[in-house]
Every structure is written in C-alpha cells, then in structure tokens.
Design a protein around this motif. Sequence first.
Motif, short mmCIF file in Angstrom:
data_model
loop_
_atom_site.label_atom_id
_atom_site.label_comp_id
_atom_site.label_asym_id
_atom_site.label_seq_id
_atom_site.Cartn_x
_atom_site.Cartn_y
_atom_site.Cartn_z
N LEU A 1 4.24 6.94 -4.51
CA LEU A 1 4.44 7.04 -3.07
C LEU A 1 5.57 8.03 -2.74
N ALA A 2 6.59 8.07 -3.59
CA ALA A 2 7.71 8.97 -3.34
C ALA A 2 7.30 10.44 -3.43
N TYR A 3 6.31 10.74 -4.25
CA TYR A 3 5.85 12.13 -4.42
C TYR A 3 4.40 12.29 -3.95
N TRP A 4 4.00 11.49 -2.99
CA TRP A 4 2.60 11.40 -2.60
C TRP A 4 1.98 12.76 -2.27
N HIS A 5 2.65 13.56 -1.46
CA HIS A 5 2.05 14.82 -0.99
C HIS A 5 1.86 15.81 -2.13
N GLU A 6 2.66 15.72 -3.18
CA GLU A 6 2.54 16.65 -4.30
C GLU A 6 1.49 16.23 -5.32
N ASN A 18 -8.54 -1.39 5.93
CA ASN A 18 -9.92 -1.78 5.60
C ASN A 18 -9.87 -2.73 4.41
N GLY A 19 -11.01 -3.17 3.98
CA GLY A 19 -11.05 -4.14 2.89
C GLY A 19 -11.21 -3.53 1.51
N TYR A 20 -11.19 -2.19 1.42
CA TYR A 20 -11.44 -1.56 0.12
C TYR A 20 -10.32 -1.84 -0.88
N TRP A 21 -9.10 -2.08 -0.38
CA TRP A 21 -8.00 -2.36 -1.30
C TRP A 21 -8.24 -3.66 -2.07
N ILE A 22 -8.92 -4.62 -1.42
CA ILE A 22 -9.23 -5.88 -2.10
C ILE A 22 -10.24 -5.64 -3.22
N LEU A 23 -11.27 -4.82 -2.93
CA LEU A 23 -12.26 -4.49 -3.95
C LEU A 23 -11.60 -3.79 -5.13
N SER A 24 -10.74 -2.83 -4.85
CA SER A 24 -10.06 -2.10 -5.92
C SER A 24 -9.22 -3.03 -6.78
N PHE A 30 -3.35 4.68 -3.37
CA PHE A 30 -4.21 5.30 -2.36
C PHE A 30 -4.25 4.46 -1.08
N PHE A 31 -4.00 3.16 -1.21
CA PHE A 31 -4.09 2.26 -0.06
C PHE A 31 -2.73 1.96 0.57
N GLY A 32 -1.70 2.67 0.15
CA GLY A 32 -0.39 2.53 0.78
C GLY A 32 0.19 1.14 0.62
N PHE A 55 13.26 8.22 -10.85
CA PHE A 55 14.12 7.77 -9.76
C PHE A 55 15.55 8.29 -9.89
N THR A 56 15.83 9.02 -10.95
CA THR A 56 17.16 9.64 -11.03
C THR A 56 17.29 10.80 -10.04
N GLU A 57 16.14 11.36 -9.65
CA GLU A 57 16.16 12.48 -8.70
C GLU A 57 15.67 12.07 -7.32
N GLN A 58 14.70 11.20 -7.25
CA GLN A 58 14.12 10.79 -5.97
C GLN A 58 14.28 9.28 -5.82
N ARG A 59 15.19 8.87 -4.96
CA ARG A 59 15.44 7.43 -4.78
C ARG A 59 14.86 6.89 -3.48
N HIS A 60 14.40 7.77 -2.62
CA HIS A 60 13.82 7.32 -1.36
C HIS A 60 12.31 7.14 -1.54
N VAL A 61 11.82 5.96 -1.23
CA VAL A 61 10.40 5.66 -1.32
C VAL A 61 9.88 5.32 0.07
N PRO A 62 9.03 6.16 0.64
CA PRO A 62 8.48 5.85 1.97
C PRO A 62 7.54 4.65 1.92
N VAL A 63 7.60 3.84 2.94
CA VAL A 63 6.73 2.67 3.04
C VAL A 63 5.68 2.94 4.11
N PRO A 64 4.43 3.17 3.73
CA PRO A 64 3.38 3.48 4.71
C PRO A 64 3.14 2.29 5.65
N SER A 65 2.72 2.62 6.85
CA SER A 65 2.39 1.58 7.84
C SER A 65 1.14 0.81 7.39
N LEU A 66 1.06 -0.45 7.78
CA LEU A 66 -0.12 -1.26 7.47
C LEU A 66 -1.36 -0.80 8.21
N SER A 67 -1.17 0.06 9.21
CA SER A 67 -2.33 0.62 9.91
C SER A 67 -3.03 1.69 9.07
N TYR A 68 -2.33 2.20 8.04
CA TYR A 68 -2.93 3.19 7.13
C TYR A 68 -3.87 2.47 6.16
#
Length: 336
Positions: A228-233, A170-176, A33-35, A154-167
Amino acid sequence: MSAGAWRIALLFSVISLGSAYLNGYEWLRFFSFFGSWGTIGIVLTSIGISWFTYAILRFCHQRGLTSLHELFVHLFGSKLAPSFSVLVYVILLAYLGTVIGQQAVLQADHRYALLVVCSLCFTAFWLARRGMNEMVRAAWLLLILGLACIGLIFTEQRHVPVPSLSYQLNGYWILSACYYLALHLLLSVVALLPLITRLPTPAAIRMGIGLGGLFLFFMTMLGHAALLAYWHEIHASAIPLKEILSRMIPYAAPVHTLVSLGHSGLVLAALFYGLTVPVAERYDLQLTPMLLVMSIATAAFALFPLWTEAFTSMPYTAATYCGMLILAVYCWRYKV
C-alpha cells in the motif's frame, strides 16, 4: 513449548505464507488490491487458516489418521478415497511444478530458468531426504531473512496510506480471502500430517498452529502495508516487493532472489515430505526413490510455465477447489 509445537509452528508459517510470498504478488492479488477491505480479509484469512488447519489436524490426531488417504476415507468414503487421493497428488505436483516454473521465469534470466527449476527440485529432494530437523533449521533461517527483507522497506517509507472503505466496495474481497484460505489450508494439512502422528496430545498442535498463525498474520500485514505504501509504483508488477527493494538498494535484488528461491525450495521439500512419508510408512517403501519420482514429476510440470503461460492458472484453480471441497465436506459431515 515442546519441540513438536515449534516444528509445527515453523512449518505452518512457511507453508501458509506460500512458496512465492516474497514476490508479493499473492498478497497484491488477494488482499492489497482491495485496500482496507483486504486488511479485513487478512484478519479473517489468518484466523480461518489457523482454525481449520488445527481442527482438521486435531481430527486426524484423535482418530490416528496419518495420511491424506485415511483422511479422505473419513470424508468421502472408502470407495471414493483412493481415486480422490491420486487426483489430489497429481494436482499438487502440477501446482508445485507451476509455482517453481513461474518463480524461475520471474527471478532469473529465461536462459537459466531450466537450471533454476532443476536446482530447486534437487534442493527439495535433498532437504526432504535429510528429514524434518534439516527443514526446521532452514525454516528458522528463511523466515528471519524474509522478515528482514520486508522490514527493510520501512526504513525508507514509514507512511502507509489507509484507503477509504468506499474503495472496492464489493464482495470480491471475501471471495479472494476464501480462495487464499482454501489453497493454503490444503497445503498446510498435507505438510503437517506427518508431524502429528507421534504427538501425545493435541496441545502441541494447538500451540504450534496458534504461534504460526500469529506469524502469518504479522508477516502478511507487514507485506500488505509495504504494498500500500508503494501502491502507485508497483500495482501492476508481478514481483512488487523485489521491485521496491531494488529501487531502494541496488544489491538487494540478488539477495531477495536467493531468499525467495530458498523459501520456494523449502515449501517444495515440506510438501514432498508430507506426500511421501505417510505412503512410505504405510506400505513399507523406501523414501529416496519416492522423493526422486516426485522431484522428476514436479520438474516436468515446471516446464509448462517455461514454454507458455496458457495453462498456468489451471493447477492453481484445481488445488484451490480441492481445498474448498475438503473444507466444505469436513464442515458438513462434522457440523463445524
């Protein structure tokens, strides 16, 4: 590497991944969730769980501590230790019951959920009664199958998008990450305590935890990349990995269900073993009746998720804060 180190590595991998890791929801909630911040969280969490689990187990090994009660005597004192031990036992049974109840609801038709719960409790009872050798064999098989399930994506989807650090800047990823660490640290210590009592030196603990920590990091990063590769689905799904596999291969869903439920049963067995064996050895009790009581109590707690979702978060929260309290007191008292 010694047999003791292999046992610790396998059981630590199984427990630290979590009982429902193949659903993917824990990884989605705590990390994906925190990219890209979640990726950093995975690195820190893998190191943290491995380090603190090793530190606490080494501490117990050096002082000859064989149970949670004895550990709590050192951390909280002899007056608080008995009450806190009972509280932790009840919280862990409630947590385990909630986990398998949710697994039954998610993985099976609601009409068969109770049957799934009973099957998991019976499997855990049987495995724990058979002993550590049987659980180690099951761990080998289920970890390989789990790796195959995630690798298949990964046999079908080999591309993994890397989200920007601006996404999610916040500090919630540390809490998680801290929540994940605290919960799985508590579970790991409980499950592994019976394994360290007969080890001659802490070297096997260090080797086993190190190898298990590497596998935890690899599997979590692999699952994180798949999400991350199938994030939107799948970002709103409660079983994202199963959903991905079902879209790829029609017959993948039942295979995923069996492996996921099998892993949950193994985690249940390892924790039953960790909770009962030290008590049975300390008071010279028979193991079978204790395991039976544990199984019945867990099945009773598992009924709550089958009826309502109102209280399902409470055992998770209680177990997480117990882990945080134990970690905080250990670090404070022994200047870690």
